[in-house]
Design a protein around this motif. Structure first.
Motif, PDB file in Angstrom:
ATOM      1  N   GLN A 189       0.828  -1.214   0.000  1.00 19.65           N
ATOM      2  CA  GLN A 189       0.000   0.000   0.000  1.00 19.65           C
ATOM      3  C   GLN A 189       0.859   1.260   0.000  1.00 19.65           C
ATOM      4  N   GLY A 190       2.008   1.211   0.718  1.00 23.71           N
ATOM      5  CA  GLY A 190       2.872   2.376   0.717  1.00 23.71           C
ATOM      6  C   GLY A 190       3.509   2.636  -0.630  1.00 23.71           C
ATOM      7  N   ALA A 191       3.959   1.592  -1.328  1.00 23.08           N
ATOM      8  CA  ALA A 191       4.592   1.785  -2.635  1.00 23.08           C
ATOM      9  C   ALA A 191       3.547   2.084  -3.714  1.00 23.08           C
ATOM     10  N   TYR A 192       2.367   1.446  -3.630  1.00 26.18           N
ATOM     11  CA  TYR A 192       1.325   1.693  -4.628  1.00 26.18           C
ATOM     12  C   TYR A 192       0.787   3.116  -4.504  1.00 26.18           C
ATOM     13  N   ASN A 193       0.512   3.537  -3.253  1.00 25.54           N
ATOM     14  CA  ASN A 193       0.154   4.933  -2.951  1.00 25.54           C
ATOM     15  C   ASN A 193      -0.970   5.436  -3.849  1.00 25.54           C
ATOM     16  N   LYS A 194      -2.069   4.670  -3.865  1.00 28.55           N
ATOM     17  CA  LYS A 194      -3.259   5.063  -4.631  1.00 28.55           C
ATOM     18  C   LYS A 194      -2.948   5.291  -6.110  1.00 28.55           C
ATOM     19  N   ALA A 195      -2.108   4.385  -6.666  1.00 26.22           N
ATOM     20  CA  ALA A 195      -1.731   4.386  -8.092  1.00 26.22           C
ATOM     21  C   ALA A 195      -0.806   5.541  -8.458  1.00 26.22           C
ATOM     22  N   VAL A 196      -0.373   6.340  -7.493  1.00 24.26           N
ATOM     23  CA  VAL A 196       0.570   7.421  -7.784  1.00 24.26           C
ATOM     24  C   VAL A 196       1.997   6.904  -7.671  1.00 24.26           C
ATOM     25  N   GLY A 197       2.242   6.034  -6.687  1.00 27.01           N
ATOM     26  CA  GLY A 197       3.543   5.406  -6.534  1.00 27.01           C
ATOM     27  C   GLY A 197       4.528   6.237  -5.753  1.00 27.01           C
ATOM     28  N   GLN A 198       5.329   5.558  -4.892  1.00 24.97           N
ATOM     29  CA  GLN A 198       6.416   6.217  -4.164  1.00 24.97           C
ATOM     30  C   GLN A 198       7.365   5.150  -3.634  1.00 24.97           C
ATOM     31  N   LEU A 199       8.594   5.576  -3.334  1.00 24.97           N
ATOM     32  CA  LEU A 199       9.564   4.676  -2.738  1.00 24.97           C
ATOM     33  C   LEU A 199       9.128   4.374  -1.300  1.00 24.97           C
ATOM     34  N   TYR A 200       9.177   3.114  -0.894  1.00 17.40           N
ATOM     35  CA  TYR A 200       8.766   2.707   0.455  1.00 17.40           C
ATOM     36  C   TYR A 200       9.863   1.812   1.020  1.00 17.40           C
ATOM     37  N   ILE A 201      10.449   2.243   2.163  1.00 15.69           N
ATOM     38  CA  ILE A 201      11.489   1.466   2.838  1.00 15.69           C
ATOM     39  C   ILE A 201      10.979   1.130   4.224  1.00 15.69           C
ATOM     40  N   GLU A 202      10.907  -0.152   4.549  1.00 12.90           N
ATOM     41  CA  GLU A 202      10.448  -0.583   5.874  1.00 12.90           C
ATOM     42  C   GLU A 202      11.600  -0.636   6.863  1.00 12.90           C
ATOM     43  N   ASP A 203      11.277  -0.362   8.150  1.00 11.90           N
ATOM     44  CA  ASP A 203      12.277  -0.518   9.207  1.00 11.90           C
ATOM     45  C   ASP A 203      12.605  -1.997   9.398  1.00 11.90           C
ATOM     46  N   HIS A 205      12.673  -5.545  10.811  1.00  8.30           N
ATOM     47  CA  HIS A 205      11.723  -6.414  11.493  1.00  8.30           C
ATOM     48  C   HIS A 205      12.084  -7.855  11.179  1.00  8.30           C
ATOM     49  N   PHE A 206      11.543  -8.774  11.951  1.00  5.23           N
ATOM     50  CA  PHE A 206      11.846 -10.190  11.726  1.00  5.23           C
ATOM     51  C   PHE A 206      10.896 -10.749  10.674  1.00  5.23           C
ATOM     52  N   ASP A 207      11.461 -11.368   9.653  1.00  8.84           N
ATOM     53  CA  ASP A 207      10.683 -11.952   8.579  1.00  8.84           C
ATOM     54  C   ASP A 207      10.777 -13.463   8.697  1.00  8.84           C
ATOM     55  N   ALA A 208       9.613 -14.090   8.956  1.00  5.73           N
ATOM     56  CA  ALA A 208       9.615 -15.547   9.139  1.00  5.73           C
ATOM     57  C   ALA A 208       9.987 -16.279   7.842  1.00  5.73           C
ATOM     58  N   ARG A 209       9.654 -15.682   6.674  1.00  4.42           N
ATOM     59  CA  ARG A 209      10.000 -16.339   5.405  1.00  4.42           C
ATOM     60  C   ARG A 209      11.510 -16.382   5.200  1.00  4.42           C
ATOM     61  N   ALA A 210      12.199 -15.289   5.581  1.00  2.00           N
ATOM     62  CA  ALA A 210      13.654 -15.256   5.435  1.00  2.00           C
ATOM     63  C   ALA A 210      14.359 -15.770   6.682  1.00  2.00           C
ATOM     64  N   ASP A 211      13.594 -15.957   7.782  1.00  2.00           N
ATOM     65  CA  ASP A 211      14.133 -16.459   9.039  1.00  2.00           C
ATOM     66  C   ASP A 211      15.275 -15.564   9.556  1.00  2.00           C
ATOM     67  N   THR A 212      15.123 -14.260   9.443  1.00  2.00           N
ATOM     68  CA  THR A 212      16.132 -13.324   9.923  1.00  2.00           C
ATOM     69  C   THR A 212      15.506 -11.945  10.008  1.00  2.00           C
ATOM     70  N   HIS A 213      16.256 -11.004  10.542  1.00  2.00           N
ATOM     71  CA  HIS A 213      15.805  -9.615  10.609  1.00  2.00           C
ATOM     72  C   HIS A 213      16.157  -8.921   9.302  1.00  2.00           C
ATOM     73  N   VAL A 214      15.177  -8.302   8.704  1.00  2.00           N
ATOM     74  CA  VAL A 214      15.349  -7.742   7.364  1.00  2.00           C
ATOM     75  C   VAL A 214      14.787  -6.325   7.338  1.00  2.00           C
ATOM     76  N   PHE A 215      15.163  -5.586   6.282  1.00  2.00           N
ATOM     77  CA  PHE A 215      14.458  -4.373   5.898  1.00  2.00           C
ATOM     78  C   PHE A 215      14.099  -4.537   4.424  1.00  2.00           C
ATOM     79  N   THR A 216      13.118  -3.817   3.955  1.00  2.00           N
ATOM     80  CA  THR A 216      12.624  -4.024   2.586  1.00  2.00           C
ATOM     81  C   THR A 216      12.671  -2.716   1.811  1.00  2.00           C
ATOM     82  N   ILE A 217      12.848  -2.881   0.487  1.00  2.00           N
ATOM     83  CA  ILE A 217      12.760  -1.762  -0.451  1.00  2.00           C
ATOM     84  C   ILE A 217      11.641  -2.088  -1.433  1.00  2.00           C
ATOM     85  N   SER A 218      10.627  -1.256  -1.491  1.00  2.00           N
ATOM     86  CA  SER A 218       9.497  -1.462  -2.401  1.00  2.00           C
ATOM     87  C   SER A 218       9.429  -0.273  -3.344  1.00  2.00           C
ATOM     88  N   LEU A 219       9.429  -0.604  -4.694  1.00  2.00           N
ATOM     89  CA  LEU A 219       9.387   0.446  -5.718  1.00  2.00           C
ATOM     90  C   LEU A 219       8.183   0.241  -6.621  1.00  2.00           C
TER      91      LEU A 219
END
Length: 830
Positions: A189-203, A205-219
């Motif tokens: 939702q942050g990267a989509y931004n109502k179809a306008v779009g924006q860079l979204y970087i998450e703080d 957090h622990f990701d169970a899929r990666a089994d480690t603490h991660v941050f994400t970049i969404s474009l």
């Protein structure tokens, strides 16, 4: 004659030699300690300031490098989002979704179930699609330009890389770990931004899929016209692997290092703390996360230590701007720290050496002081021995000291003093004996005077022990002469527990007031008489002992020099007086009740005659309507009689209450006025009320109303049926003041001093008993108050009543909203 011992016990005090040595040490040690302290403080401040600025610069440089590192990864990720093949494929899917081929919610749920179940057909369609192959090429670097390749560290740190369409549905992925539906996630939702779009970087957090603490970049993937979003590229990066090559290499000293945290105090990269944990002291977070570089001296280090630490910090400006625009995200900051023990080690070593040198200097001062003190103390000790001998009267030989200074002169003064004392001591013994006989005579005279006083008097010390009782007290409490003193107070006063507690409280208050007040009373006075500067009449204290009623008063008796003060208790038997006054009040109440009954009889006759007349008219009346009219009149007259009887019954049934309760002064005044209206003609008397409201007093309601009714009756009778009656209440300090002012002729000056005397009246024969004011003052004084009369002939009379007030109670204050407050009238002259 016994001589007091003048020989000091050994070991009980410091000698002169020790004091001289300590004084010299003090003179030398204080500047040394102050110098050491100033040097240590100044050195610590300089090290702190220099280290703080260094840490700030290091944090700023580290933040700049990490900011560039994140910016490069955002740029590399944006190259994938800007790939023409990716844009064409996502535009095609968007057009399909806008057409009739848009999948329903049920079909999407079914596909999500198949994806979770690892359906081979669906897994193959997504992971082996051309877009997935393109993602692998960018990930592995196959068929890519050299500047588009992901570095090896970045490739190992990237845990997930996948694409979604405009509904958040998974389009392409390299593995089966991503979720199939992502439209409800914060990053999408942050990267989509109502179809306008924006860079979204998450703080972090622990990701169970990666089994480690991660941050994400969404474009957002924009369409070919850069007008709207056709998909979202999401990249999940291991925070520790990504940042550790840049942060772990920055080390200084044994403990100094750089770490990366977010604005919530969560560690993103640190050589000591694991990624994803919060700082041990969360109070550090607001100090080290401002949006400009700086340093701070904190009470902890954030790594579990509780020592004072110097911490440098700086934000990642570009990255923080991206994360600040994200939902539930904050800013990123570098954190530079070094152990306080290591940081302040140089100044501590300097302090240690200065302490060693200071100890040597103190030892030298002590040695020199011992030598100097010995040369001074020896003649002083000779003078001390001589003084002891003079005190015992045993000095026979002259004191011989040859020092050539003040000590030798002092020895000569001792010799002359010894000669004068021998001459003066001979006449001293006879004078002391004479003074002793005078003191004994005064003490005996005082005891005889107190024994002649008819009032019981006791003297009590601070331990509540009776030290003295006079003859009246011994006779009142049937005490033997052998038990008249040095016994507990409550062994002589047989009272209950509650009364004992009250007496103890009053005793302590008197004792504390004596300790705070002047040491001596300037003018002796009667303890039962009020103080000259007393502003209001205090509540009279009563004490029930057996069948007798006593009024009592505490007073302070200053002790002789060297002795503690004592507290005195004076008792006065008022049993017979109270009995007589109660009978007087009852007689006045009975007379008032007779007048009230006669008035009520008069009030009942009028409606009763009307009822009889209407009843006779009904017997001969034939008109039904007129009969109904007569019946309504009979009912009205009956209700009027019921109201008169109800008011009378309410007054009479309250006469038996003898319990003091909190009452509203204004309410009791209104009820007393209502009672007076039934017995006096007030048709042409204007009543004006000026109530302050909330005047709560402790009294017996019926007796208080009786006293007020007596005062009101006098005022009404003085005006002879016409005039103005003004009722005013106000609060002053801790008393309520009630004024009853009439516009009558006033009282002659020669009568003012007699108006409270029993049976004195200025009215004609049969118009008054002369007890109204006497009874009123007796009742008011019983409740701790008083009444006074202010009057001038031809200008009316004002009765001023004072009563102690209780603290205001919000639920018992009806007068603040309902009491009428007319314009104040001009006051009478006093």
């Amino acid at each position: 004659m016994n001589e007091p011992s003048t020989t000091a016990s050994p070991g009980k005090h410091w000698g002169l030699k020790a004091k001289l040595i300590l004084s010299m040490l003090f003179v030398g040690v204080v500047p040394l300690v102050v110098g050491l302290g100033m040097a240590f403080w100044q050195g610590s401040q300089e090290i702190r300031d220099v280290s703080g600025e260094s840490f700030k610069a290091l944090a700023t440089e580290a933040a700049r490098k990490l900011d560039l590192l994140v910016a490069e990864e955002v740029a590399r990720t944006s190259r994938i989002a800007n790939d023409a093949a990716v844009i064409r494929e996502l535009e095609r899917r968007r057009d399909l979704l806008l057409g009739s081929d848009k999948p329903s919610a049920a079909s999407l749920a079914e596909m999500e179930r198949r994806w979770r179940a690892k359906d081979p057909a669906l897994v193959k369609r997504i992971t082996d699609s051309p877009l997935s192959a393109l993602l692998r090429e960018y990930y592995t670097g196959t068929n890519s330009e050299p500047d588009q390749l992901l570095p090896p560290v970045v490739r190992t740190a990237t845990k997930l890389l996948f694409l979604t369409d405009t509904q958040g549905v998974l389009v392409a992925a390299m593995t089966t770990k991503p979720d199939f539906l992502n439209g409800d996630t914060r990053w999408w939702q942050g990267a989509y931004n109502k179809a306008v779009g924006q860079l979204y970087i998450e703080d972090v957090h622990f990701d169970a899929r990666a089994d480690t603490h991660v941050f994400t970049i969404s474009l957002p993937v924009m369409d070919s016209l850069r007008y709207e979003v056709v998909g979202v590229l999401h990249r999940v990066i291991d925070a520790k692997e990504f940042f550790s090559p840049s942060t772990h290499v920055i080390r200084f000293g044994k403990t100094g290092h750089v770490m990366l945290i977010d604005s919530h105090g969560v560690v993103m990269s640190c050589p000591i703390l694991p990624t994803g944990v919060a700082l041990s002291d969360m109070s550090l977070v607001p100090l080290i996360t401002p949006m400009q570089p700086g340093w701070v001296q904190a009470s902890s280090d954030g790594h579990g230590g509780r020592s004072t630490s110097v911490i440098g910090f700086a934000p990642l400006p570009e990255t923080s701007r991206a994360t600040n625009g994200s939902i539930d995200s904050g800013s990123w900051h570098t954190f530079v720290w070094q152990s306080s023990d290591e940081l302040f080690a140089p100044i501590q070593h300097l302090f240690t050496w200065m302490t060693v040198f200071g100890t040597v200097a103190i030892a030298l001062l002590a040695s020199l002081g011992y030598v100097a003190a010995s040369r001074i103390v020896t003649p002083v000790r000779q003078l001390q021995q001589a003084a002891r001998s003079i005190g015992r009267g045993e000095l026979r030989s002259r004191i011989r000291i040859q020092t050539g200074d003040e000590l030798e002169d002092l020895a000569e003064e001792f010799n002359r003093m010894n000669q004068q004392l021998e001459a003066a001591f001979a006449g001293l013994t006879s004078q002391v004996q004479l003074k002793t006989e005078e003191v004994q005579y005064l003490q005996q005279s005082t005891d005889q005077i107190l024994d002649t006083v008819p009032t019981p008097i006791m003297l009590v010390d601070a331990r509540e022990t009776v030290q003295y009782v006079n003859r009246a007290a011994r006779e009142s409490f049937r005490l033997d002469q052998s038990r008249s003193a040095a016994v507990p107070l409550f062994a002589l006063l047989p009272v209950d527990e509650s009364t004992q507690s009250r007496l103890r409280q009053e005793f302590r208050q008197t004792e504390e007031a004596a300790a705070d007040g002047p040491a001596r009373n300037p003018v002796p006075r009667d303890p039962l008489a009020p103080a000259p500067d007393q502003k209001s009449v205090p509540r009279r204290s009563e004490l029930q002992i057996g069948a007798r009623l006593y009024h009592y008063q505490w007073f302070r008796l200053p002790g002789r020099p060297g002795e503690e003060d004592r507290i005195g208790l004076v008792l006065r038997d008022t049993t017979d007086e109270s009995r007589l006054q109660d009978q007087l009040i009852q007689a006045e109440k009975t007379g008032s009740l007779g007048v009230l009954t006669a008035g009520i009889g008069h009030e009942l006759n009028n409606p009763l005659f009307g009822i009889v007349g209407l009843g006779e008219a009904i017997q001969e009346e034939q008109d039904v309507q007129r009969i109904k009219t007569y019946a309504r009149d009979i009912v009205a007259q009956g209700r009027r009689m019921a109201a008169i009887i109800r008011d009378f019954t309410g007054v009479a049934t309250r006469e038996g209450s003898d319990q003091r309760v909190p009452v509203q002064l204004e309410a009791e005044l209104d009820q007393a006025l209502a009672t007076v209206r039934t017995t006096a003609d007030m048709a042409d008397i204007a009543v004006e009320k000026q109530y302050a409201g909330g005047s709560r007093v402790l009294a017996m309601p019926d007796q208080l109303r009786q006293a007020l009714a007596n005062l009101l009756t006098n005022a009404v009778q003085a005006m002879k049926g016409a005039g103005r009656l003004t009722l005013t209440t106000r609060q002053s300090a801790d008393v309520a003041v009630l004024s009853i002012a009439d516009s009558g002729p006033g009282i002659a000056k020669q009568h003012l001093s007699k108006i409270f005397d029993p049976f004195f009246t200025t009215k004609g024969q049969g118009e008054g008993s002369g007890l109204g004011l006497t009874v009123a003052r007796r009742i008011l004084r019983k409740f701790g108050g008083d009444v006074r009369i202010e009057s001038l002939e031809g200008q009316g009379t004002t009765c001023v009543v004072t009563l102690p007030i209780l603290p205001p109670s919000p639920e018992e204050n009806p007068w603040t909203a309902t009491a009428s407050r007319p314009e104040p009238l001009p006051s009478h002259s006093s």
